[in-house]
Design an enzyme around this catalytic site. Sequence first.
Site, PDB file in Angstrom:
ATOM      1  N   ALA A   1      -3.506 -60.559 -72.975  1.00 47.53           N
ATOM      2  CA  ALA A   1      -3.905 -60.302 -71.647  1.00 47.53           C
ATOM      3  C   ALA A   1      -3.199 -61.688 -71.127  1.00 47.53           C
ATOM      4  CB  ALA A   1      -5.134 -60.030 -70.866  1.00 47.53           C
ATOM      5  N   LYS A   2      -2.966 -62.320 -69.971  1.00 45.83           N
ATOM      6  CA  LYS A   2      -2.218 -63.458 -69.906  1.00 45.83           C
ATOM      7  C   LYS A   2      -2.758 -63.707 -68.255  1.00 45.83           C
ATOM      8  CE  LYS A   2      -1.022 -66.735 -71.422  1.00 45.83           C
ATOM      9  NZ  LYS A   2      -1.422 -67.930 -72.957  1.00 45.83           N
ATOM     10  N   GLY A   3      -2.759 -64.600 -66.710  1.00 47.26           N
ATOM     11  CA  GLY A   3      -3.315 -64.617 -65.988  1.00 47.26           C
ATOM     12  C   GLY A   3      -2.710 -66.137 -65.578  1.00 47.26           C
TER      13      GLY A   3
END
Length: 432
Positions: free
Chosen positions: A114-116
């Site tokens: 994931a990444k944000g």
Amino acid sequence: MATPTKETSLETTNSMLATTLALFDSTFERLQLDEGIASIMRQTEVEMTVTIPIIADDGRILTFKGYRVQHSSARGPSKGGIRYHPDVDIDEVRALAMLMTLKCAAVNIPFGGAKGGICVNPAELSMHELERLTRRFAKMIAPILGGKRDIPAPDMNTNEQTMAWFMDEISSIQGYYSPEITTGKPVILGGSEGRTEATGRGVAIATVELLRKLGREPQGARVAVQGYGNVGYYAANILADEYGCKVIAVSDVSDALYNPKGLDLAAINQHVAHSPGRLLKGFTGNAEHITNAELLTLDTDVLIPAAIENQITGKNAGQIQAQIIVEGANGPTTYEADLILRDRGIHVVPDILANAGGVIVSYFEWVQDLQFYFWEIDEVRRQLYKKMSRSFEEAWAMAQERNVDLRSAVYMLAVQRVADAIQKRGYVSAGG
Ligand code: NAD
């Protein structure tokens, strides 16, 4: 069953996403992966875009775009950092989420990717404004987070304080202390010993493993390191102190230092500790001052790019003299340069393996938080060594078996692991 077409996948002009998808595609081809599985992996599972309003210190309302993208949860909860930067956009976050899936699979830890990020220049906000922004963002993406669902970590311009606020906000929503919701926290709040040095230590381990595979002991091996921040500092010092390497060059954004007989790292560390911004600039010890460009093409055994992306390019790859490149930074080698290095027989440990020490110790942090039982630093280092050296060994074996370079081998291993998880879970055939 209808064959999914590429029209249903992500297509983009964003260069990082385009490069990542191209790497995926060439790996799918090498593995002769089922097209349907490939189509799942070319796309992201969950994407959330939010508009985050905060009250500025002067009473104005400010708004910022924030993103959280989960690429895959096939192998476990998705895992990845949160960055604060004015260039953050959805395509960049998608690409980084995909790379996290591969990184976790490459070192076989039970996480997806994931990444944000928030599109913001944090230097323009006060500490109180940053805290309000972080807490509001955490609250808005809370529905898709969770210690067994999606676990953020620090990334560019975020740090252990950001993760402490994140953890506090989610804990208050859940109604109980939940340290496992983030990693990279302060040790006092469930962070792990050894997290700060972990990426540099992993780079050092990968370097030594490769040297040994090539029939060389690390003692006396010449090492040049671009970037003397978190990753470069620990990689250089661990290679020198624990493995007897001769660090002949280090650099940062302000200067590059070179001494073919070996740099006096203790003197450099002393200088950096007292210099504004922890920079090399102004060092007057026994070293020649060269440029960052010159450092990359020095006569050295090992080159560790540990600063920023796109440093080894089509322009300088032909002049690199190192036999070994260990990618501490993310994406320091362009695609064009990679082909040149491959042709020239230069061994490259790719970023998703070389700099995975950080996410490995994040995994240890999560394990410790779930058990509420915390390890001594020696145990963290021992386990990190085990994970890194085993992952390197697997990549090396794959490269030999399939007669490919290390980067291709690591991508093949990682993609195959994700594909196997998708297939074994059977969530395609179960049809919901
Ligand atoms: P950092 O900010 O602590 O250090 C970066 C270093 O690079 C600094 O010394 C800086 O002066 C130098 N630098 C910046 N621009 C430069 C330029 N144009 N030329 C030469 N030097 C330059 O960052 P870090 O945490 O050490 O991260 C370095 C790289 O490693 C990044 O690509 C990052 O994404 C990657 N990485 C970091 C971690 C981690 O745990 N810190 C984990 C995985 C990957």
